[in-house]
Design a protein around this motif. Structure first.
Motif, PDB file in Angstrom:
ATOM      1  N   ALA A   9       0.923  -1.378  -0.058  1.00 11.32           N
ATOM      2  CA  ALA A   9       0.140  -0.091   0.101  1.00 11.32           C
ATOM      3  C   ALA A   9       0.896   1.090  -0.083  1.00 11.32           C
ATOM      4  O   ALA A   9       0.539   2.214  -0.781  1.00 11.32           O
ATOM      5  N   ARG A  10       1.927   1.226   0.776  1.00 12.15           N
ATOM      6  CA  ARG A  10       2.902   2.514   0.803  1.00 12.15           C
ATOM      7  C   ARG A  10       3.656   2.490  -0.538  1.00 12.15           C
ATOM      8  O   ARG A  10       3.687   3.541  -1.041  1.00 12.15           O
ATOM      9  N   ALA A  11       3.928   1.637  -0.965  1.00  9.72           N
ATOM     10  CA  ALA A  11       4.705   1.701  -2.341  1.00  9.72           C
ATOM     11  C   ALA A  11       3.873   2.307  -3.348  1.00  9.72           C
ATOM     12  O   ALA A  11       4.084   2.959  -4.266  1.00  9.72           O
ATOM     13  N   THR A  12       2.402   1.824  -3.294  1.00 11.66           N
ATOM     14  CA  THR A  12       1.588   2.209  -4.287  1.00 11.66           C
ATOM     15  C   THR A  12       1.266   3.924  -4.051  1.00 11.66           C
ATOM     16  O   THR A  12       1.208   4.618  -4.988  1.00 11.66           O
ATOM     17  N   GLU A  13       1.241   4.032  -2.756  1.00  8.01           N
ATOM     18  CA  GLU A  13       1.150   5.568  -2.366  1.00  8.01           C
ATOM     19  C   GLU A  13       2.498   6.436  -3.148  1.00  8.01           C
ATOM     20  O   GLU A  13       2.138   7.615  -3.405  1.00  8.01           O
ATOM     21  N   LEU A  14       3.441   5.653  -2.826  1.00  4.83           N
ATOM     22  CA  LEU A  14       4.643   6.489  -3.490  1.00  4.83           C
ATOM     23  C   LEU A  14       5.005   6.218  -5.076  1.00  4.83           C
ATOM     24  O   LEU A  14       5.938   6.597  -5.553  1.00  4.83           O
ATOM     25  N   THR A  15       3.887   5.601  -5.618  1.00  5.35           N
ATOM     26  CA  THR A  15       4.312   5.414  -7.271  1.00  5.35           C
ATOM     27  C   THR A  15       4.970   6.560  -7.868  1.00  5.35           C
ATOM     28  O   THR A  15       5.655   6.158  -8.808  1.00  5.35           O
ATOM     29  N   ALA A  16       4.614   7.898  -7.988  1.00  8.19           N
ATOM     30  CA  ALA A  16       5.004   8.903  -8.690  1.00  8.19           C
ATOM     31  C   ALA A  16       6.440   8.752  -8.193  1.00  8.19           C
ATOM     32  O   ALA A  16       6.927   9.661  -9.332  1.00  8.19           O
ATOM     33  N   TYR A  17       6.964   8.384  -7.466  1.00  9.90           N
ATOM     34  CA  TYR A  17       8.531   8.575  -7.055  1.00  9.90           C
ATOM     35  C   TYR A  17       9.196   7.550  -7.781  1.00  9.90           C
ATOM     36  O   TYR A  17      10.404   7.678  -7.865  1.00  9.90           O
ATOM     37  N   ALA A  18       8.665   6.508  -8.316  1.00 11.83           N
ATOM     38  CA  ALA A  18       9.406   5.371  -8.787  1.00 11.83           C
ATOM     39  C   ALA A  18       9.567   5.405 -10.147  1.00 11.83           C
ATOM     40  O   ALA A  18       8.738   5.930 -10.921  1.00 11.83           O
ATOM     41  N   ASP A  19      10.778   4.750 -10.859  1.00 11.18           N
ATOM     42  CA  ASP A  19      10.857   4.554 -12.062  1.00 11.18           C
ATOM     43  C   ASP A  19       9.935   3.522 -12.683  1.00 11.18           C
ATOM     44  O   ASP A  19       9.778   3.725 -13.648  1.00 11.18           O
ATOM     45  N   ASP A  20      10.109   2.461 -11.831  1.00 17.35           N
ATOM     46  CA  ASP A  20       9.707   1.295 -12.446  1.00 17.35           C
ATOM     47  C   ASP A  20       8.519   0.647 -11.285  1.00 17.35           C
ATOM     48  O   ASP A  20       9.247  -0.290 -10.514  1.00 17.35           O
ATOM     49  N   PRO A  21       7.596   1.085 -11.148  1.00 16.89           N
ATOM     50  CA  PRO A  21       6.581   0.782 -10.205  1.00 16.89           C
ATOM     51  C   PRO A  21       6.397  -0.813  -9.994  1.00 16.89           C
ATOM     52  O   PRO A  21       6.340  -1.364  -8.839  1.00 16.89           O
ATOM     53  N   ASP A  22       6.107  -1.390 -11.110  1.00 15.43           N
ATOM     54  CA  ASP A  22       5.966  -2.695 -11.044  1.00 15.43           C
ATOM     55  C   ASP A  22       7.281  -3.786 -10.401  1.00 15.43           C
ATOM     56  O   ASP A  22       7.029  -4.533  -9.993  1.00 15.43           O
ATOM     57  N   THR A  23       8.400  -3.112 -10.831  1.00 19.38           N
ATOM     58  CA  THR A  23       9.679  -3.770 -10.196  1.00 19.38           C
ATOM     59  C   THR A  23       9.854  -3.608  -8.601  1.00 19.38           C
ATOM     60  O   THR A  23       9.908  -4.658  -8.100  1.00 19.38           O
ATOM     61  N   VAL A  24       9.126  -2.606  -8.314  1.00 17.15           N
ATOM     62  CA  VAL A  24       9.219  -2.321  -6.880  1.00 17.15           C
ATOM     63  C   VAL A  24       8.071  -2.984  -6.217  1.00 17.15           C
ATOM     64  O   VAL A  24       8.452  -3.563  -5.140  1.00 17.15           O
ATOM     65  N   ALA A  25       7.161  -3.230  -6.888  1.00 17.71           N
ATOM     66  CA  ALA A  25       6.082  -4.082  -6.453  1.00 17.71           C
ATOM     67  C   ALA A  25       6.585  -5.519  -6.126  1.00 17.71           C
ATOM     68  O   ALA A  25       6.265  -6.293  -5.102  1.00 17.71           O
ATOM     69  N   LEU A  26       7.175  -6.018  -7.226  1.00 17.45           N
ATOM     70  CA  LEU A  26       7.794  -7.334  -7.056  1.00 17.45           C
ATOM     71  C   LEU A  26       8.841  -7.481  -6.033  1.00 17.45           C
ATOM     72  O   LEU A  26       8.880  -8.438  -5.403  1.00 17.45           O
ATOM     73  N   ALA A  27       9.509  -6.454  -5.723  1.00 17.02           N
ATOM     74  CA  ALA A  27      10.554  -6.440  -4.788  1.00 17.02           C
ATOM     75  C   ALA A  27       9.929  -6.352  -3.191  1.00 17.02           C
ATOM     76  O   ALA A  27      10.202  -7.136  -2.307  1.00 17.02           O
ATOM     77  N   ALA A  28       8.750  -5.834  -3.092  1.00 13.45           N
ATOM     78  CA  ALA A  28       7.802  -5.898  -1.949  1.00 13.45           C
ATOM     79  C   ALA A  28       7.393  -7.068  -1.616  1.00 13.45           C
ATOM     80  O   ALA A  28       7.585  -7.606  -0.429  1.00 13.45           O
ATOM     81  N   ASP A  65      18.540   6.770  -6.516  1.00 18.55           N
ATOM     82  CA  ASP A  65      18.044   5.373  -6.714  1.00 18.55           C
ATOM     83  C   ASP A  65      16.629   5.430  -6.257  1.00 18.55           C
ATOM     84  O   ASP A  65      16.095   5.230  -5.325  1.00 18.55           O
ATOM     85  N   ARG A  66      15.990   5.921  -7.445  1.00 16.66           N
ATOM     86  CA  ARG A  66      14.283   6.183  -6.944  1.00 16.66           C
ATOM     87  C   ARG A  66      13.645   4.795  -6.797  1.00 16.66           C
ATOM     88  O   ARG A  66      12.705   4.931  -5.673  1.00 16.66           O
ATOM     89  N   ASP A  67      13.761   3.956  -7.469  1.00 14.67           N
ATOM     90  CA  ASP A  67      13.026   2.734  -7.105  1.00 14.67           C
ATOM     91  C   ASP A  67      13.690   2.150  -5.608  1.00 14.67           C
ATOM     92  O   ASP A  67      12.683   1.621  -4.823  1.00 14.67           O
ATOM     93  N   GLY A  68      14.778   2.448  -5.448  1.00 15.34           N
ATOM     94  CA  GLY A  68      15.429   2.029  -3.897  1.00 15.34           C
ATOM     95  C   GLY A  68      14.612   2.651  -2.994  1.00 15.34           C
ATOM     96  O   GLY A  68      14.311   2.276  -1.742  1.00 15.34           O
ATOM     97  N   GLU A  69      14.596   4.127  -3.214  1.00 13.28           N
ATOM     98  CA  GLU A  69      14.026   5.034  -2.265  1.00 13.28           C
ATOM     99  C   GLU A  69      12.379   4.680  -1.914  1.00 13.28           C
ATOM    100  O   GLU A  69      12.096   4.845  -0.947  1.00 13.28           O
ATOM    101  N   VAL A  70      11.596   4.219  -2.982  1.00 11.68           N
ATOM    102  CA  VAL A  70      10.368   3.907  -2.742  1.00 11.68           C
ATOM    103  C   VAL A  70      10.485   2.761  -1.995  1.00 11.68           C
ATOM    104  O   VAL A  70       9.538   2.597  -1.183  1.00 11.68           O
ATOM    105  N   LEU A  71      10.882   1.781  -2.351  1.00 17.61           N
ATOM    106  CA  LEU A  71      10.800   0.429  -1.552  1.00 17.61           C
ATOM    107  C   LEU A  71      11.195   0.744  -0.060  1.00 17.61           C
ATOM    108  O   LEU A  71      10.560   0.305   0.897  1.00 17.61           O
ATOM    109  N   CYS A  72      12.327   1.452   0.146  1.00 19.00           N
ATOM    110  CA  CYS A  72      12.976   1.415   1.528  1.00 19.00           C
ATOM    111  C   CYS A  72      11.960   2.458   2.248  1.00 19.00           C
ATOM    112  O   CYS A  72      11.728   2.119   3.450  1.00 19.00           O
TER     113      CYS A  72
END
Length: 227
Positions: free
Chosen positions: A69-88, A143-150
């Motif tokens: 849910a938080r990763a979705t909330e931060l979607t605008a900050y990610a370069d690749d939201p789907d990759t972040v979601a897989l990592a989550a 590292d935008r995707d790293g920032e979103v996941l963390c």
């Protein structure tokens, strides 16, 4: 292979929604050059069973739900939201509180499972990198995707006092096999490491919305541990 759990994974109220969410995510991430794409559902069920294992008290299905849910909330900050979601989905898929290599084993699981499921190699490598990044929660600048996941993973630190107390109590339960004095020492070291970071939250939204509350919660817990 079925796993023993404190309750069946499919008893969780969001089980079906989570499985559907996973199925859609993996289908989007599968390479499009296969005539017979791999069914994502068995991989989703395996992950959900892992997140419902009995040794978990904080790193549970509820934590997975919160991070997604938080990763979705931060979607605008990610370069690749789907990759972040897989990592989550994979970041705590392997979790034993008495082991120190959980993130590494979770990354290996992601590499193996996503390869079998038909995800391309570059995305698999990035998912594994992001999972490993949750060891330190200290992504490199840019590292935008790293920032979103963390940020999504650490957002629990910014809960209200009752929510934070419940989080801290659940962490203590997971380490119930550790004597109080050793737990206090180890937990205090983790809190000091987090407080020493220049920023707990790297996205501008996370920093603006969560930083001050999280630092207050961490400082309060540290003071209680040291009292």
């Amino acid at each position: 292979m079925a796993r023993m759990s404190s309750f069946p994974a499919d008893a969780h109220p969001r089980y079906n929604a989570l499985l559907a969410e996973w199925n859609e995510l993996l289908r989007r991430c599968q390479a499009g050059d296969r005539d017979d794409p791999v069914d994502p559902a068995p991989y989703g069920r395996d992950l959900l069973e892992r997140w419902a294992e009995p040794q978990r008290r904080y790193h549970t299905l509820d934590h997975l739900v919160a991070v997604l849910a938080r990763a979705t909330e931060l979607t605008a900050y990610a370069d690749d939201p789907d990759t972040v979601a897989l990592a989550a989905w994979f970041h705590d898929a392997v979790y034993r509180p008495d082991r120190s290599e959980n993130e590494e084993r979770s990354a290996h699981l992601a590499e193996r499972a996503l390869r079998e499921a038909g995800v391309d190699g570059a995305r698999i490598a990035e998912v594994a990198r992001l999972v490993r990044l949750t060891v330190t929660h200290d992504p490199a600048e840019g590292d935008r995707d790293g920032e979103v996941l963390c940020d999504a993973d650490l957002a629990v630190l910014a809960g209200d006092p009752a929510a934070y107390a419940a989080y801290a109590a659940a962490v203590r339960e997971e380490y119930g096999f550790v004597p109080d004095d050793l737990f206090r020492t180890g937990r205090a070291d983790i809190l000091r490491r987090l407080l020493a970071l220049p920023r707990l939250f790297r996205t501008s939204y996370g920093h603006d919305q969560w930083e001050a509350v999280a630092r207050r919660n961490l400082t309060t817990e540290l003071e209680l541990l040291e009292a």
